[in-house]
Scaffold this motif. Structure first.
Motif, short mmCIF file in Angstrom:
data_model
loop_
_atom_site.label_atom_id
_atom_site.label_comp_id
_atom_site.label_asym_id
_atom_site.label_seq_id
_atom_site.Cartn_x
_atom_site.Cartn_y
_atom_site.Cartn_z
N VAL A 108 0.95 -1.27 -0.07
CA VAL A 108 -0.07 -0.04 -0.12
C VAL A 108 0.98 1.15 0.19
CG1 VAL A 108 -1.74 1.35 1.28
CG2 VAL A 108 -1.73 -1.06 1.29
N THR A 109 0.71 2.07 -0.91
CA THR A 109 1.53 3.43 -0.94
C THR A 109 0.69 4.73 -0.88
OG1 THR A 109 1.23 3.56 -3.33
CG2 THR A 109 3.34 2.36 -2.32
N SER A 110 1.06 5.43 -0.44
CA SER A 110 0.56 6.92 -0.61
C SER A 110 0.27 7.66 -1.99
CB SER A 110 1.39 7.99 0.58
OG SER A 110 0.94 9.23 0.61
N LEU A 111 -0.56 8.57 -2.04
CA LEU A 111 -0.84 9.16 -3.04
C LEU A 111 0.44 10.18 -3.29
CD1 LEU A 111 -4.66 10.03 -2.97
CD2 LEU A 111 -3.36 8.23 -4.46
N ARG A 112 0.99 10.53 -2.16
CA ARG A 112 2.10 11.44 -2.33
C ARG A 112 3.69 10.75 -2.48
NH1 ARG A 112 1.21 11.36 3.30
NH2 ARG A 112 -0.32 13.10 2.99
N ASP A 136 7.65 13.14 2.10
CA ASP A 136 7.17 13.45 3.40
C ASP A 136 5.87 14.47 3.60
OD1 ASP A 136 7.43 13.42 6.35
OD2 ASP A 136 7.99 15.46 6.08
N LEU A 137 5.10 14.38 4.41
CA LEU A 137 3.75 14.94 4.47
C LEU A 137 4.02 16.38 4.20
CD1 LEU A 137 0.75 15.25 4.88
CD2 LEU A 137 1.18 15.43 7.46
N THR A 138 4.88 17.22 4.69
CA THR A 138 5.60 18.57 4.56
C THR A 138 6.14 18.89 3.20
OG1 THR A 138 7.41 18.58 6.14
CG2 THR A 138 5.17 18.99 7.04
#
Length: 146
Positions: free
Chosen positions: A29-33, A37-39
């Protein structure tokens, strides 16, 4: 053979907790980004200036909340004050030559007509948004009502 329900429940809970905290349970499972990093890229989209739209903004669909055609960067909406109502309240809209907040904004969830704006409609910018001089971040093919 008698099943001890406490043991079954405890075993299930331990198994679930292990799966929740084990990275292998969500492998693939991967993040859309992606790996960012979030920032990361937070400064990629600079603050845009709010646009003043003379005569208002056309609605894109039938029940769309009206967009805000003026700047609101100096307005305050918190639990104690809502400066939008200085111009858009039942008492002031005529003298300020502003649209009145809709009648639905003065109705409680129980259907009772109120003298002041309902608490569920109090935070105006949950539905109404100012206009910015910015291109969309995500392109789409939406076409409004004609």
């Amino acid at each position: 053979m008698e099943i001890d329900m406490k043991k079954v429940i405890v075993t299930l809970m331990v198994t679930l907790m292990t799966l929740m905290f084990n990275g292998s349970a969500i492998a693939g499972v991967t993040s859309l980004r992606g790996d960012s990093d979030l920032t990361d890229g937070a400064d990629k989209y600079p603050m845009r200036k709010q646009v003043i739209s003379q005569g208002g903004v056309d609605r894109s669909y039938k029940i769309q909340p009206p967009m805000i055609p003026h700047k609101i960067d100096k307005e305050k909406i918190n639990l104690k004050i809502n400066t939008c109502m200085k111009c858009h309240s039942e008492k002031t809209y005529k003298q300020k030559k502003a649209p009145k907040a809709g009648d639905s904004h003065y109705v409680s969830r129980d259907g009772k007509v109120l003298d002041t704006v309902s608490s569920r409609r109090y935070f105006c910018n949950q539905c109404h948004a100012p206009q910015l001089n910015a291109d969309p971040i995500v392109n789409n093919q939406f076409e409004g009502a004609k």
